[in-house]
Design an enzyme around this catalytic site. Sequence first.
Site, PDB file in Angstrom:
ATOM      1  CE  LYS A 221      -3.658  -2.152   2.679  1.00 51.02           C
ATOM      2  NZ  LYS A 221      -4.506  -2.004   3.864  1.00 51.02           N
TER       3      LYS A 221
ATOM      4  CG  HIS B 204       1.996   5.169   6.871  1.00 46.31           C
ATOM      5  ND1 HIS B 204       1.402   4.720   5.727  1.00 46.31           N
ATOM      6  CD2 HIS B 204       1.623   4.314   7.852  1.00 46.31           C
ATOM      7  CE1 HIS B 204       0.691   3.639   6.001  1.00 46.31           C
ATOM      8  NE2 HIS B 204       0.807   3.369   7.284  1.00 46.31           N
TER       9      HIS B 204
ATOM     10  CG  HIS C 295      -1.338   7.219   3.629  1.00 45.52           C
ATOM     11  ND1 HIS C 295      -1.497   7.786   4.860  1.00 45.52           N
ATOM     12  CD2 HIS C 295      -1.810   5.959   3.735  1.00 45.52           C
ATOM     13  CE1 HIS C 295      -2.059   6.928   5.661  1.00 45.52           C
ATOM     14  NE2 HIS C 295      -2.243   5.794   5.023  1.00 45.52           N
TER      15      HIS C 295
HETATM   16  N1  ARG Z   1       0.758  -1.032   9.965  1.00 46.63           N
HETATM   17  C1  ARG Z   1      -0.159  -0.307  10.800  1.00 46.63           C
HETATM   18  C2  ARG Z   1      -0.891   0.740   9.959  1.00 46.63           C
HETATM   19  O1  ARG Z   1      -0.379   1.211   8.987  1.00 46.63           O
HETATM   20  C3  ARG Z   1       0.510   0.382  11.952  1.00 46.63           C
HETATM   21  C4  ARG Z   1       1.210  -0.525  12.924  1.00 46.63           C
HETATM   22  C5  ARG Z   1       1.415   0.108  14.248  1.00 46.63           C
HETATM   23  N2  ARG Z   1       2.141  -0.737  15.158  1.00 46.63           N
HETATM   24  C6  ARG Z   1       1.643  -1.767  15.817  1.00 46.63           C
HETATM   25  N3  ARG Z   1       2.442  -2.468  16.591  1.00 46.63           N
HETATM   26  N4  ARG Z   1       0.394  -2.124  15.685  1.00 46.63           N
HETATM   27  O2  ARG Z   1      -1.985   1.131  10.323  1.00 46.63           O
END
Ligand code: ARG
Length: 564
Positions: free
Chosen positions: A124, A130, A127
């Site tokens: 993905k 992030h 964006h």
């Molecule tokens: N990959 C997730 C997202 O983009 C965020 C992860 C955050 N860290 C975690 N340990 N859940 O929404």
Amino acid sequence: MDFIKSVAGLVAKATNLDINEIVSLIEIPKQGMGDYAFPCFKLSKVMRKAPNLIAEEIASKIEKSDFIEEVKVVNAYINFYINKKIYVEDVIKNVIEKKEKFIESEIGKDKTIVIDYSSPNIAKPFHIGHLRSTVIGNSLYKIYKALGYNVVGINYLGDWGTQFGKLIVAYKKWGSKEAVERDDIKELSRIYVKFHDEAENNPELNDEARAWLVKMQNGDEEALSLWKWFCEISMKEFNRIYDRLDITFDSYKGESFYNDKMAPVVEEIREKGLLKESNGAQIVDLEEYNMPPCLILRSDGGTLYPTRDIAAAIYRKNHYDFHKCIYITALDQNLHFAQWFKVIDLMGYDWAKDLVHTPFGLVRLGDGKLSTRKGHVVLMEDILNMAVDKAKAIIEEKNPNLENKDDVAEAVGVGAIIFEDLFNSRIKNVVFDFDRMLSFEGETGPYAQYTYARACSILKKAGVENVDSDINAGLITDEASFNVCKVINEFSEKIQEAGERYEPYIVSRQIIELCKAFNKFYNENNIMNSEDDVKKARLAIVYAVKTILSSTLKLLGVKTPEQM
Ligand code: ARG
């Protein structure tokens, strides 16, 4: 010299109060009321006396001391006026001797802080949602380092889960190797969006996607090699952005790393009597805590986002024995973290209290929330390019003969974005207004960078590479110079507070304070044409500002070109 502590020491001697308590009561008074103030309201209860009388009484017992010029009582406050000469000399000498280390401390010695940040999802786009996690996490990382902690930065990549099943189906139906190789993540994103559009009318596609996910989980070779390829393509894009932000991580262990670590954890949850069946799925009931259940296993046995987070937290505790493990995501994940933190607690781990979710608000460009699924994604790279182009245009107009124009534009454009992101409390929404963010005046990154460049150019003009710390601070008597030293000296406290509250804005605001104080000093004091000794002392102040600006802007991840 820690002036607050020293003032508190004087009060302690006069009262027998605990010095740490005094430190916590001391305030910075309004302009003209001295440098530190000790309020006596609280004592009035214990001593059963009017606070202003207590203030008088304590003040009369305060010992004379070199660094205090005057002690004055105003109502219930005892106001302390610091001896400017001693103060200026102490701060400037310290900065010149310690340089970048001036802002460092050892508060975190022998403690480890794990920060889980950035963590984009493979296949993905990266964006601007992030961006915030990346920028806030990077800044906290540097802040904790400066406070002396061991810090482990983890990019917990979203490299496993249902999106891969969908992507494999989409790739097989509408993709091609050539197109992916040509357009990399843009192409992956295109077919992913197409999958969602098509699945609305053709829900069987979702069954196909699930089937591929199961294949992946069972180690199917074709599924795994496609998965790996998608990961590599995404990482290439992510790394391009990390390079521009100058960010690296200590670990890239993402969700997939925990595939083989979840079964024992699920077993443990079961053994501890926490697992319950609900519509075929396995959950931990959290009704008692006013939360919906935490999903552990889907009805088909598949694991979920919380399952992986629980396994990852246990792994990290065993691996790093962290003092704190901090997760940086948007606030729409508040419930997710509250739920699984509770599960860790219910499992009997007392370190559940050391898990910290630090949520942040949304980023807007003025046209609504950003979404991956509908395709209206604002790519991080586009935003960076927009800011850099704008910075370039400004430089072209203001300083067309500047060397390395492209590098400076990159530093200014990217710096403007980072600074804007870190200038308010995390939880506030950020609206990117490029004109304001890139202005050289106002509370912006470019303003701070410009101030730094000004300090550099003064030193260059004066021909000083390194100043020596042997200055006659008695020649520095004006309020503006004194104020610069005060703002510099407050940094240690501000950095500590930023770490305690997980709020880099406390540092960025102090940086703006320093820039304002310095620019006032610069406007009010002639440097080049003053007498030798005065010039030397003033240049030492300029040098201190330059040093502190560069080391504190580093805490935010903002670069400091010497010329702009
Ligand atoms: N990959 C997730 C997202 O983009 C965020 C992860 C955050 N860290 C975690 N340990 N859940 O929404």
